[in-house]
Motif scaffolding. Structure first.
Motif, mmCIF file in Angstrom:
data_model
loop_
_atom_site.group_PDB
_atom_site.id
_atom_site.type_symbol
_atom_site.label_atom_id
_atom_site.label_comp_id
_atom_site.label_asym_id
_atom_site.label_seq_id
_atom_site.Cartn_x
_atom_site.Cartn_y
_atom_site.Cartn_z
ATOM 1 N N PHE A 1 -6.973 43.215 -11.362
ATOM 2 C CA PHE A 1 -8.140 42.349 -11.211
ATOM 3 C C PHE A 1 -7.869 40.969 -11.822
ATOM 4 O O PHE A 1 -8.195 39.933 -11.225
ATOM 5 N N ALA A 2 -7.265 40.953 -12.987
ATOM 6 C CA ALA A 2 -6.960 39.682 -13.648
ATOM 7 C C ALA A 2 -5.977 38.860 -12.823
ATOM 8 O O ALA A 2 -6.120 37.626 -12.716
ATOM 9 N N LEU A 3 -4.978 39.512 -12.229
ATOM 10 C CA LEU A 3 -4.003 38.799 -11.404
ATOM 11 C C LEU A 3 -4.658 38.180 -10.178
ATOM 12 O O LEU A 3 -4.300 37.067 -9.757
ATOM 13 N N VAL A 4 -5.622 38.893 -9.593
ATOM 14 C CA VAL A 4 -6.297 38.402 -8.390
ATOM 15 C C VAL A 4 -7.359 37.366 -8.744
ATOM 16 O O VAL A 4 -7.490 36.325 -8.073
ATOM 17 N N ALA A 5 -8.128 37.617 -9.793
ATOM 18 C CA ALA A 5 -9.278 36.777 -10.133
ATOM 19 C C ALA A 5 -8.878 35.333 -10.393
ATOM 20 O O ALA A 5 -9.664 34.404 -10.136
ATOM 21 N N LYS A 6 -7.683 35.097 -10.895
ATOM 22 C CA LYS A 6 -7.280 33.722 -11.197
ATOM 23 C C LYS A 6 -7.093 32.885 -9.926
ATOM 24 O O LYS A 6 -6.998 31.660 -10.007
ATOM 25 N N HIS A 7 -7.060 33.544 -8.760
ATOM 26 C CA HIS A 7 -6.956 32.829 -7.487
ATOM 27 C C HIS A 7 -8.319 32.627 -6.818
ATOM 28 O O HIS A 7 -8.402 32.019 -5.755
ATOM 29 N N ILE A 8 -9.386 33.157 -7.432
ATOM 30 C CA ILE A 8 -10.716 33.085 -6.825
ATOM 31 C C ILE A 8 -11.551 32.024 -7.535
ATOM 32 O O ILE A 8 -11.593 31.970 -8.763
ATOM 33 N N ASP A 9 -12.215 31.204 -6.757
ATOM 34 C CA ASP A 9 -13.091 30.159 -7.291
ATOM 35 C C ASP A 9 -14.200 30.812 -8.127
ATOM 36 O O ASP A 9 -14.995 31.601 -7.608
ATOM 37 N N PRO A 10 -14.290 30.500 -9.421
ATOM 38 C CA PRO A 10 -15.288 31.151 -10.283
ATOM 39 C C PRO A 10 -16.728 30.785 -9.932
ATOM 40 O O PRO A 10 -17.667 31.432 -10.428
#
Length: 459
Positions: A91-100
């Motif tokens: 999740f952490a690896l993916v979340a950094k690519h998603i606009d918060p």
């Protein structure tokens, strides 16, 4: 509604379920981590803008013989803890690519048996999402549960964790049928369980899920189960056709030896349940769902805004691009799909090396996005308009028709069999046609080829 044996024989052929387009058997191993990362970055400017997260919990206390999922018999508790740590790292690896700034509209836990692990572990994942992103008003936080392992305390913990949609895999109320397929019955009587889940919470929805086509089932016995379910008044009642794929799931061969109902009997099971549920006030939605008129799925169907993904039917309000975590989980983004590896050890090792565990995937062409939109509209809302698809995607209507290779002779055949009505711009599926909607959708798929060991039959 009656269906002749000739019509059943004509349309009971292997066709995709179209939970995605193209279907998952088109995914390529040439698609890897770098492709997924590019797709993740591009998803921020794609549609829908909302976020939907799926968590695959593959563990089961025992494997049901009908199961077609990627599931593992539970081992030591440490295995579960290591797996959950890997999901958090993924999740952490993916979340950094998603606009918060994007908002979460849906979280879904599937399996396996999500409620085979501690409820506190599930809460940790929900809290992880909440700590990274904000939510829309009234998001759907859903979990698939085996009622054999639900206690009052476990239900309380799930409700406190924020879950507001419970899908209870009843499968059948007949204990003999359950024993035949290696499944336990509900620990708490189902009517009491549903009442307890909904106690003091008007925002919680409950599905009761059933499978027809199992050994030992008859039309009469399945109808008894459905009638008992309808009396409980769940918000949604789902009747899944048993998908027999022993070339993929060897344990299903056990059911062959115990005797599977014929296609004709399966169809009679479904039609009898269909008529009974309509009499009880339920409205048919999509392939296999029946909902109360107060359910937002019915409102979405009435307004032609029903949608669906790998996790099932949903409203446009709760629709998001799906970011999936865990073994074999499939992400569904605007421009394509990415599927994780199926082996738990490989999954964990890949993430420990700070890589995303992508096994295969697919990047859609512009033309395939047109076909996907047309098939999705047909499968969800029982109609498709070439001009509506064109307007939504910003392409000429002629291009839509050309891309999906509309065959007038095929449409005329469907119409002659009273499955559809059609004009030069629109296909509308009849009540009878909804039974064979996968066949109709396949006619819009220029890449479809009938493959017995790739797809399940319609019935």
């Amino acid at each position: 509604m009656k269906i002749s044996s000739q019509l059943l024989q004509k349309y009971n052929v292997p066709v995709p379920r179209y939970t995605s387009y193209p279907p998952a058997n088109h995914f390529s191993s040439e698609f890897g981590e770098s492709n997924y990362i590019q797709m993740l970055d591009e998803s921020n400017s794609g549609t829908p803008q909302h976020l939907a997260f799926y968590f695959h919990i593959p563990f089961c206390k025992k494997i049901c013989f009908y199961c077609g999922c990627n599931a593992y018999t539970m081992g030591r508790p440490e295995q579960t803890e290591v797996y959950l740590r890997a999901i958090k790292k993924e999740f952490a690896l993916v979340a950094k690519h998603i606009d918060p700034a994007r908002k979460v509209s849906q979280i879904h836990f599937g399996g396996g048996t999500p409620n085979s692990i501690e409820a506190s572990m599930l809460k940790e994942l929900v809290d992880m999402v909440a700590g990274s992103f904000s939510f829309i008003d009234k998001p759907e936080i859903a979990i698939e549960c085996n009622p054999a392992y639900l206690t009052h305390a476990y239900v309380d913990a799930l409700k406190q964790a924020g879950f507001n949609r419970f899908s209870l895999g009843i499968q059948d109320f007949n204990d003999d049928v359950l024993r035949t397929v290696n499944r336990d019955s509900s620990r708490i009587p189902v009517d009491e369980l549903v009442a307890y889940i909904k106690k003091d919470r008007s925002d919680i929805g409950v599905n009761l899920d059933f499978i027809y086509g199992l050994p030992g089932q008859t039309v009469e016995s399945f109808l008894e189960s459905v009638e008992k379910a309808a009396a409980i008044l769940p918000d949604r009642l789902v009747t899944f056709s048993y998908a027999h794929v022993p070339w993929m799931k060897k344990h299903q061969m056990i059911l062959e030896k115990r005797g599977l109902p014929s296609s004709e009997v399966k169809m009679e099971m479904f039609l009898s349940a269909y008529e009974l549920l309509k009499q009880k006030g339920y409205q048919p939605v999509g392939l296999d769902h029946f909902v109360l008129p107060t359910d937002e799925l019915f409102a979405s169907l009435e307004s032609k805004e029903l949608h669906r993904n790998f996790q099932g039917y949903c409203t446009r309000r709760t629709t998001g691009q799906v970011y999936a975590f865990g073994v074999t989980a499939i992400s569904q983004l605007e421009k394509g799909y990415a599927q994780n590896v199926k082996d738990i050890a490989e999954y964990i090792a890949t993430i420990e090396n700070h890589h995303l565990p992508i096994e295969k995937g697919y990047t859609l062409t512009a033309g395939e996005m047109v076909t996907r939109e047309a098939i999705t509209e047909l499968m969800c809302n029982k109609r498709v308009s070439w001009s509506d698809v064109a307007n939504k995607l910003g392409v000429p209507a002629e291009e839509v028709r050309a891309q999906i290779a509309v065959n007038e002779n095929t449409l005329a055949g469907f119409a002659a069999d009273e499955l559809i009505a059609y004009t030069s711009d629109e296909i509308t599926v009849t009540e009878l046609g909804a039974i064979f909607i996968r066949n109709i959708a396949a006619s819009l798929d220029s890449a479809y080829q009938q493959q017995a060991n790739s797809y399940t039959k319609t019935v």
